[in-house]
Design an enzyme around this catalytic site. Structure first.
Site, PDB file in Angstrom:
ATOM      1  NE  ARG A 280      20.518 -10.072   4.464  1.00 32.14           N
ATOM      2  CZ  ARG A 280      20.032 -10.920   3.766  1.00 32.14           C
ATOM      3  NH1 ARG A 280      18.707 -11.203   4.518  1.00 32.14           N
ATOM      4  NH2 ARG A 280      20.833 -11.772   2.987  1.00 32.14           N
ATOM      5  CD  GLN A 281      27.074 -10.285   8.797  1.00 34.22           C
ATOM      6  OE1 GLN A 281      28.051 -10.248   9.310  1.00 34.22           O
ATOM      7  NE2 GLN A 281      26.972 -11.328   7.612  1.00 34.22           N
TER       8      GLN A 281
ATOM      9  CB  SER B  56      13.172 -16.825   5.018  1.00 35.73           C
ATOM     10  OG  SER B  56      12.679 -15.824   5.861  1.00 35.73           O
TER      11      SER B  56
ATOM     12  CB  THR C  39       8.842 -10.515   6.824  1.00 35.90           C
ATOM     13  OG1 THR C  39       9.935 -10.970   7.975  1.00 35.90           O
ATOM     14  CG2 THR C  39       8.203  -9.376   7.221  1.00 35.90           C
TER      15      THR C  39
ATOM     16  CE  LYS D  32       9.949  -7.395  10.846  1.00 36.06           C
ATOM     17  NZ  LYS D  32      10.508  -8.119   9.575  1.00 36.06           N
TER      18      LYS D  32
ATOM     19  CG  ASP E 128      10.500  -3.841   8.426  1.00 34.54           C
ATOM     20  OD1 ASP E 128      10.834  -2.593   7.977  1.00 34.54           O
ATOM     21  OD2 ASP E 128      11.308  -4.738   8.071  1.00 34.54           O
TER      22      ASP E 128
END
Length: 310
Positions: A93-94, A221, A224, A190, A167
């Protein structure tokens, strides 16, 4: 050919070995008192085609160091070719600079794996496809969608299903699944106020009276997914399920999903399930061991891997 497993996801490595009808190579991966990683390959690997199975999931840094040290041990033991099989590629994700003075950690990790001695990489559902270009060695990005398509066809009536991207960034991924099962596509619009939090703004597409399937690569988490499921139900969906490749599920994610509007969350075993995940009433895991095993076999035979997804 040799198959070596780290400690990140031993059950998946054993399932891959069973598919290949190949025993796991005897290998000791342990910690010193100060938590330094020590690796000893206990079989001869000189001149062998070696595949190292190790996800870089939680604890990400420990599992990454295990992978690097196993690769170094194999290189120094004169393995002919070393393939890093990374079902879940941490730090993915980075993959860009979101602001000034921030790292591109996915590129750094790619450099570390290459410099450790890997000759090629095999991974599943990278968060961003361009991460393949971060490696200076051949990299195969497998897709879990064929496994998920099979499961969806076994559990849903296709004429009532709508595939939903949680998304805008995941539209291409969701469209691919929708095309495979012959279902329409919807999109959740979103707005993310800060990392780990999201607010559903609108549903693009018709979901009323439909069984909705949220489709994405990572659930962390769970915020979403839970917000999206609630919004879809409010728009008239009769039920909402989610198919996600990598179940990171950090913090209170399992409790959040268990108490949400989601009928079920289906994840793969790219990350070893915790006890909380195993006992959850609405989280189910499907295996990608045959998919990875077949990709390993084809790589060893110098055959096409991409034809797995034709």
């Amino acid at each position: 050919m040799k198959l070596v497993a780290g400690n990140a996801n031993r059950p998946l490595a054993e399932a891959i070995a069973a598919y290949l009808k190949l025993p796991l190579t005897k290998c000791v991966v342990r910690r010193f008192a100060d938590m330094e990683v020590f690796v000893e390959i206990q079989e001869n690997v000189r001149g062998q085609d070696v595949f190292v199975v190790q996800s870089t999931s939680f604890p990400a840094n420990d599992n990454l160091m295990e992978l690097l040290i196993i690769i170094d041990a194999l290189r120094r033991a004169s393995a002919h070719r070393i393939t890093a099989v990374i079902p879940y590629f941490g730090y993915a994700r980075q993959d860009r600079k979101p602001g000034p003075r921030t790292p591109i950690s996915a590129k750094l990790v790619a450099n570390m794996i290459t410099r450790a001695g890997a000759d090629r990489v095999l991974t599943v559902d990278l968060h961003a496809g361009q991460i393949q270009g971060f490696f200076d060695i051949p990299t195969d990005n497998l897709f879990a969608s064929p496994v998920m398509v099979r499961d969806i066809k076994e559990n849903f009536e296709s004429d009532l299903v709508t595939v939903v991207s949680p998304d805008v960034g995941g539209v291409v991924r969701a469209r691919g699944l929708a095309k495979r099962i012959g279902a329409p596509l919807a999109i959740v619009d979103k707005r993310r106020e800060r990392p780990g939090e999201s607010e559903v703004m609108n549903i693009i597409g018709d979901v009323e009276g439909r069984s909705c399937i949220l489709f994405d690569d990572i659930v962390d988490s769970g915020g979403t997914l839970c917000n999206a499921a609630e919004a879809l139900i409010d728009k008239g969906a009769i039920e909402v399920s989610a198919y996600i490749t990598h179940g990171v599920l950090s913090g209170g994610a399992v409790a959040r999903i268990t108490s949400s509007a989601l009928k079920q969350l289906v994840i793969t075993d790219s990350i070893q399930a915790t006890e909380a995940v195993r006992v959850s009433r609405n989280i189910r895991a499907i295996t990608i061991a045959p998919l990875i095993g077949e990709a390993i076999a084809r790589t060893a035979r110098e055959e096409s891997v991409s034809s797995l997804f034709d």
